[in-house]
Design a protein around this motif. Sequence first.
Motif, PDB file in Angstrom:
ATOM      1  N   VAL A 307       5.672  -1.213  32.550  1.00  0.00           N
ATOM      2  CA  VAL A 307       5.336  -2.562  32.995  1.00  0.00           C
ATOM      3  C   VAL A 307       6.341  -2.971  34.066  1.00  0.00           C
ATOM      4  N   ILE A 308       5.923  -3.885  34.908  1.00  0.00           N
ATOM      5  CA  ILE A 308       6.778  -4.347  35.999  1.00  0.00           C
ATOM      6  C   ILE A 308       8.029  -5.023  35.431  1.00  0.00           C
ATOM      7  N   GLY A 309       9.170  -4.669  36.013  1.00  0.00           N
ATOM      8  CA  GLY A 309      10.421  -5.303  35.625  1.00  0.00           C
ATOM      9  C   GLY A 309      11.190  -4.598  34.535  1.00  0.00           C
ATOM     10  N   HIS A 310      10.613  -3.521  33.978  1.00  0.00           N
ATOM     11  CA  HIS A 310      11.300  -2.745  32.942  1.00  0.00           C
ATOM     12  C   HIS A 310      11.583  -1.340  33.479  1.00  0.00           C
ATOM     13  N   ALA A 311      12.725  -0.819  33.134  1.00  0.00           N
ATOM     14  CA  ALA A 311      13.055   0.535  33.576  1.00  0.00           C
ATOM     15  C   ALA A 311      12.468   1.576  32.629  1.00  0.00           C
ATOM     16  N   ARG A 312      12.661   1.383  31.348  1.00  0.00           N
ATOM     17  CA  ARG A 312      12.150   2.370  30.389  1.00  0.00           C
ATOM     18  C   ARG A 312      10.662   2.160  30.146  1.00  0.00           C
ATOM     19  N   PRO A 313       9.930   3.236  29.953  1.00  0.00           N
ATOM     20  CA  PRO A 313       8.524   3.054  29.583  1.00  0.00           C
ATOM     21  C   PRO A 313       8.425   2.373  28.226  1.00  0.00           C
ATOM     22  N   LEU A 314       7.478   1.472  28.100  1.00  0.00           N
ATOM     23  CA  LEU A 314       7.287   0.811  26.821  1.00  0.00           C
ATOM     24  C   LEU A 314       6.618   1.723  25.811  1.00  0.00           C
ATOM     25  N   SER A 315       5.955   2.759  26.314  1.00  0.00           N
ATOM     26  CA  SER A 315       5.238   3.673  25.427  1.00  0.00           C
ATOM     27  C   SER A 315       5.476   5.105  25.863  1.00  0.00           C
ATOM     28  N   ILE A 316       5.776   5.959  24.901  1.00  0.00           N
ATOM     29  CA  ILE A 316       5.816   7.403  25.112  1.00  0.00           C
ATOM     30  C   ILE A 316       4.964   8.015  24.014  1.00  0.00           C
ATOM     31  N   GLY A 317       3.818   8.532  24.383  1.00  0.00           N
ATOM     32  CA  GLY A 317       2.889   9.067  23.405  1.00  0.00           C
ATOM     33  C   GLY A 317       2.602  10.539  23.617  1.00  0.00           C
ATOM     34  N   VAL A 318       2.291  11.241  22.552  1.00  0.00           N
ATOM     35  CA  VAL A 318       1.999  12.667  22.595  1.00  0.00           C
ATOM     36  C   VAL A 318       0.697  12.935  21.848  1.00  0.00           C
ATOM     37  N   GLU A 319      -0.200  13.668  22.483  1.00  0.00           N
ATOM     38  CA  GLU A 319      -1.453  14.096  21.857  1.00  0.00           C
ATOM     39  C   GLU A 319      -1.588  15.608  22.076  1.00  0.00           C
ATOM     40  N   CYS A 320      -1.730  16.346  20.984  1.00  0.00           N
ATOM     41  CA  CYS A 320      -1.794  17.810  21.071  1.00  0.00           C
ATOM     42  C   CYS A 320      -3.151  18.373  20.639  1.00  0.00           C
ATOM     43  N   PHE A 321      -4.122  17.524  20.388  1.00  0.00           N
ATOM     44  CA  PHE A 321      -5.501  17.937  20.163  1.00  0.00           C
ATOM     45  C   PHE A 321      -5.649  18.972  19.042  1.00  0.00           C
ATOM     46  N   GLY A 322      -4.870  18.774  17.981  1.00  0.00           N
ATOM     47  CA  GLY A 322      -4.951  19.669  16.836  1.00  0.00           C
ATOM     48  C   GLY A 322      -4.264  21.003  17.007  1.00  0.00           C
ATOM     49  N   THR A 323      -3.486  21.172  18.084  1.00  0.00           N
ATOM     50  CA  THR A 323      -2.821  22.461  18.330  1.00  0.00           C
ATOM     51  C   THR A 323      -1.322  22.414  18.047  1.00  0.00           C
ATOM     52  N   ALA A 324      -0.802  21.265  17.604  1.00  0.00           N
ATOM     53  CA  ALA A 324       0.648  21.122  17.423  1.00  0.00           C
ATOM     54  C   ALA A 324       1.151  21.960  16.250  1.00  0.00           C
ATOM     55  N   ARG A 325       2.295  22.567  16.441  1.00  0.00           N
ATOM     56  CA  ARG A 325       2.974  23.304  15.372  1.00  0.00           C
ATOM     57  C   ARG A 325       4.071  22.453  14.745  1.00  0.00           C
ATOM     58  N   VAL A 326       4.317  21.279  15.355  1.00  0.00           N
ATOM     59  CA  VAL A 326       5.289  20.305  14.865  1.00  0.00           C
ATOM     60  C   VAL A 326       4.581  18.951  14.916  1.00  0.00           C
ATOM     61  N   ASP A 327       4.914  18.063  14.005  1.00  0.00           N
ATOM     62  CA  ASP A 327       4.290  16.751  13.992  1.00  0.00           C
ATOM     63  C   ASP A 327       4.424  16.079  15.361  1.00  0.00           C
ATOM     64  N   GLU A 328       3.349  15.435  15.829  1.00  0.00           N
ATOM     65  CA  GLU A 328       3.354  14.837  17.165  1.00  0.00           C
ATOM     66  C   GLU A 328       4.413  13.741  17.301  1.00  0.00           C
ATOM     67  N   GLU A 329       4.653  12.985  16.262  1.00  0.00           N
ATOM     68  CA  GLU A 329       5.699  11.965  16.320  1.00  0.00           C
ATOM     69  C   GLU A 329       7.072  12.602  16.492  1.00  0.00           C
ATOM     70  N   GLU A 330       7.259  13.775  15.896  1.00  0.00           N
ATOM     71  CA  GLU A 330       8.529  14.485  16.066  1.00  0.00           C
ATOM     72  C   GLU A 330       8.660  15.000  17.499  1.00  0.00           C
ATOM     73  N   ILE A 331       7.543  15.483  18.078  1.00  0.00           N
ATOM     74  CA  ILE A 331       7.586  15.929  19.474  1.00  0.00           C
ATOM     75  C   ILE A 331       7.961  14.758  20.377  1.00  0.00           C
ATOM     76  N   ALA A 332       7.346  13.586  20.136  1.00  0.00           N
ATOM     77  CA  ALA A 332       7.672  12.405  20.944  1.00  0.00           C
ATOM     78  C   ALA A 332       9.143  12.027  20.789  1.00  0.00           C
ATOM     79  N   ARG A 333       9.663  12.145  19.565  1.00  0.00           N
ATOM     80  CA  ARG A 333      11.080  11.836  19.345  1.00  0.00           C
ATOM     81  C   ARG A 333      11.962  12.777  20.138  1.00  0.00           C
TER      82      ARG A 333
END
Length: 394
Positions: A307-333
Amino acid sequence: MRDGTILISESVTPGHPDKLCDRISDAAIDAFLRQDARARAIVECAVATGIVFIAARFAAEAVVDLPGLARRVIAEAGYVGEGFDARTCSILTSVSELPPADRVPHPEALDDEDEIAAWAATEQANVFGYACDETPSLMPSPIVLAHALARALDAARADLPWLGPDGKTQAGVVYRGGRPAELATVSLTVATLEGTPPQRTMERALREAVIEPALAGLEPPLGPRTEIHVNAGGPFAIGGPSRHAGLTGRKNGIDTYGEAARQSGAALSGKDPSRIDRVAAYAARHAAKCVVAAGLARRCEVHLGYVIGHARPLSIGVECFGTARVDEEEIARRLRACFDFRPAAIERRFGLRARAHAADEERGFFRPLAVYGQMGREDLAVPWESVAEAEALR
């Protein structure tokens, strides 16, 4: 993706009107940054029959001959002679010069945490990066095949003088079990000039000079069941801006993942590295590629929301379409821990301004990205294609 789905991706040659505009816009960005590494610039272009329009808004200690630059790019694409001609087309410019104080901070500021935190996004943006293990470049198979065909089609003009600069390629790939299994269709739409041979002769020549050498060694291979179409919509005489108009930023699918994944609605070309919608798209591709290279997933899409005026992204999301070998929230972390997605931090990591400032005047840094895709460009050694950081994600 359901079994039997055919994903079709396209690419175009440098003489396609939309790509002509992208190349002019990025050549201008290169020119501003070559003279002033602190420049801010937005350059957009439109072309039509006999006319080129360039709109530039910039803050830079630089003098750029926009009409002369445009004529060079147009001539390099092959438009010299009858029809749309680099030497005689009318070029209109709309220039808005901003105060020098609006340039970005000095490079030394990238070493100061407070300065990095203060360098906020100046636009809202949802950007997406994608990677998959379908090809060695970790790009989707259809767009890789389409780009290979477009390169070969443009190169074939040296031996087939009846080929015009404007061309489009398509590759349709059948998916089974979520994997590319068969090359279903190959399509070429080529502008033709005087002396074009009969249809069957033209098809044979393009198969021998373009299709077979372009696809040799690529997967899935050209096979006996692959349907090949050449100018299936009918004769395509002349082509280029004399036939259809062009505009900067109208080929986002070609620039990114060939519609195999989401991409931002914003253009990539014609923007300096201060624009978060451009550089964050590279950062998201880099992150997704490292996830796949690290073996955490076979397919990965990374979303960054600003969003305008912020340096860091407000959202960092990960979608692996059922192919992840590690939990998607852990990948995002892990991505948050390993990558800094603030605008100034991306610039510090990739050094895009320094690369453009030091680039060869004729070639530039951004201009080669304006055709054959901006992602997967291992041929250009761009920093967002590196997987050196993959180890840190494991």
